[in-house]
Design a protein around this motif. Structure first.
Motif, PDB file in Angstrom:
ATOM      1  N   ILE A 103      52.687 -39.628  16.216  1.00 23.37           N
ATOM      2  CA  ILE A 103      52.610 -38.445  15.356  1.00 23.37           C
ATOM      3  C   ILE A 103      51.802 -37.348  16.048  1.00 23.37           C
ATOM      4  CG2 ILE A 103      51.857 -37.556  13.125  1.00 23.37           C
ATOM      5  CD1 ILE A 103      54.298 -39.372  12.995  1.00 23.37           C
ATOM      6  N   ARG A 104      50.720 -37.703  16.711  1.00 26.22           N
ATOM      7  CA  ARG A 104      49.935 -36.704  17.454  1.00 26.22           C
ATOM      8  C   ARG A 104      50.801 -35.961  18.467  1.00 26.22           C
ATOM      9  NH1 ARG A 104      44.585 -38.873  20.257  1.00 26.22           N
ATOM     10  NH2 ARG A 104      44.286 -36.650  20.640  1.00 26.22           N
ATOM     11  N   LYS A 105      51.667 -36.711  19.150  1.00 22.96           N
ATOM     12  CA  LYS A 105      52.442 -36.130  20.243  1.00 22.96           C
ATOM     13  C   LYS A 105      53.672 -35.361  19.777  1.00 22.96           C
ATOM     14  CE  LYS A 105      52.842 -38.396  24.139  1.00 22.96           C
ATOM     15  NZ  LYS A 105      53.031 -39.429  25.186  1.00 22.96           N
ATOM     16  N   ASN A 106      54.190 -35.691  18.600  1.00 18.55           N
ATOM     17  CA  ASN A 106      55.500 -35.157  18.234  1.00 18.55           C
ATOM     18  C   ASN A 106      55.548 -34.323  16.954  1.00 18.55           C
ATOM     19  OD1 ASN A 106      57.443 -36.444  20.290  1.00 18.55           O
ATOM     20  ND2 ASN A 106      56.219 -38.189  19.605  1.00 18.55           N
ATOM     21  N   ALA A 107      54.510 -34.381  16.131  1.00 18.68           N
ATOM     22  CA  ALA A 107      54.527 -33.624  14.878  1.00 18.68           C
ATOM     23  C   ALA A 107      53.769 -32.299  15.027  1.00 18.68           C
ATOM     24  CB  ALA A 107      53.912 -34.460  13.756  1.00 18.68           C
ATOM     25  N   SER A 108      54.026 -31.406  14.113  1.00 18.84           N
ATOM     26  CA  SER A 108      53.278 -30.150  14.082  1.00 18.84           C
ATOM     27  C   SER A 108      51.838 -30.422  13.667  1.00 18.84           C
ATOM     28  CB  SER A 108      53.918 -29.187  13.087  1.00 18.84           C
ATOM     29  OG  SER A 108      53.784 -29.686  11.765  1.00 18.84           O
ATOM     30  N   SER A 109      50.956 -29.456  13.889  1.00 20.38           N
ATOM     31  CA  SER A 109      49.545 -29.623  13.512  1.00 20.38           C
ATOM     32  C   SER A 109      49.403 -29.860  12.021  1.00 20.38           C
ATOM     33  CB  SER A 109      48.740 -28.393  13.936  1.00 20.38           C
ATOM     34  OG  SER A 109      48.762 -28.241  15.334  1.00 20.38           O
ATOM     35  N   PHE A 110      50.200 -29.138  11.232  1.00 21.96           N
ATOM     36  CA  PHE A 110      50.138 -29.304   9.778  1.00 21.96           C
ATOM     37  C   PHE A 110      50.589 -30.704   9.373  1.00 21.96           C
ATOM     38  CE2 PHE A 110      52.270 -29.105   5.615  1.00 21.96           C
ATOM     39  CZ  PHE A 110      51.189 -28.746   4.820  1.00 21.96           C
TER      40      PHE A 110
END
Length: 305
Positions: free
Chosen positions: A242-249
């Motif tokens: 999730i850190r690598k592939n999701a937006s900051s929000f």
């Protein structure tokens, strides 16, 4: 005819790997395969015996266990095929498996990676995989379609775009590989193929299934033995993905969800099942992220051969 490189990784399972190689020799109908076997730091080096028995296969020895991604990446760097087919050593092929996948890839240049239908080897007719649902980045979860169901063709119409390929059997187009790069080795175990699919999509390609093609996987239908190693990497890498592939929000929402629901749920589960040794492992998986960047190669767990 397009050339295909088969890549498989062995780790302390020489007989299982022998069964796969026998399957490729006896059952496969696709001509001119390049077969690459990477021994990933097994306690006993099987490569000399393999080389003496079959000079037509590329056997490569790694002195260290480099994980699922690292072992496959070693094979990828030695592969010459137009298509690279990465399969687990505990799989066995069907006669027209490779030809069908190549034909589907050739019919659509947008396909960067494709997986076949997967049945459990010990339960012929039982599905393990017909595709994945998209990832919910707020919860870090998705689902494997059809798993544990009897195969009555109910999902065959889903051939086409899917959420993710399955790590047990995935064919990648060389052009997609050159644009997306090899798998990220800092996952070591679990989630690396999902991350790879994300990068292939970002490179402009699609992830597909061809459910007319079939492979058998020897993974147990029952849930395998839970280990501290598995518990650590499943939790650490879920967060890492999730850190690598999701937006900051989305990552912020995921962190709230994980802390509010996953942490107490897992702790209660460990206590209920008297898996007390998993508690520090679980927190180690979480705290790894406080001192490591998403591309850090520090695994944070002592690996035992």
């Amino acid at each position: 005819m397009k050339s295909v490189s088969i890549i498989t990784v062995n780790f302390n399972q020489p007989q299982v790997t022998d069964d796969l190689l026998r399957s490729l020799r006896e059952v496969n109908t696709y001509p001119g395969l390049e077969i690459i076997v990477v021994d990933n730091g097994s306690k006993v080096n099987p490569v000399p015996a393999w080389e003496a028995a079959d000079s037509g296969i590329k056997f490569i020895r790694s002195d260290e266990n480099t994980g699922f991604a690292g072992g496959n990446n070693i094979g990828i760097r030695h592969a010459t095929g137009d298509y690279l087919f990465l399969i687990n050593n505990d799989t066995e092929v069907t006669p027209d498996l490779i030809g069908k996948l190549v034909q589907t890839m050739e019919s659509n240049p947008k396909i960067g990676m494709i997986s076949p239908k997967i049945h459990y080897f010990d339960h012929p007719g039982m599905l393990q995989y017909t595709g994945y649902t998209p990832m919910n980045y707020y919860t870090g979860s998705n689902a494997c379609i059809g798993q544990f169901e009897e195969d009555n063709g109910q999902y065959d119409s889903l051939s086409g775009v899917t959420g993710y390929a399955h790590g047990a059997a995935m064919m990648i187009r060389r052009e997609a590989l050159e644009k997306a790069g090899v798998m990220a080795e800092n996952y070591f175990l679990y989630y690396e193929e999902l991350d790879w699919c994300e990068r292939i999509r970002k490179a402009g390609y699609e992830i597909h299934t061809d459910l007319s093609a079939l492979i058998y996987h020897k993974e147990s239908v029952s849930v395998g033995k839970r280990t501290a190693l598995k518990e650590y990497f499943m939790n650490r890498n879920r967060i890492l993905f999730i850190r690598k592939n999701a937006s900051s929000f989305a990552f912020f929402i995921f962190c709230c969800y994980f802390l509010a629901l996953v942490v107490p749920r897992n702790l209660l589960h460990y206590i209920k099942n008297k898996e007390y040794s998993f508690i520090p492992v679980f927190f180690k998986a979480i705290t790894w992220h406080f001192s490591n960047k998403p591309d850090s190669n520090y695994l944070g767990y002592p690996l035992i051969r």
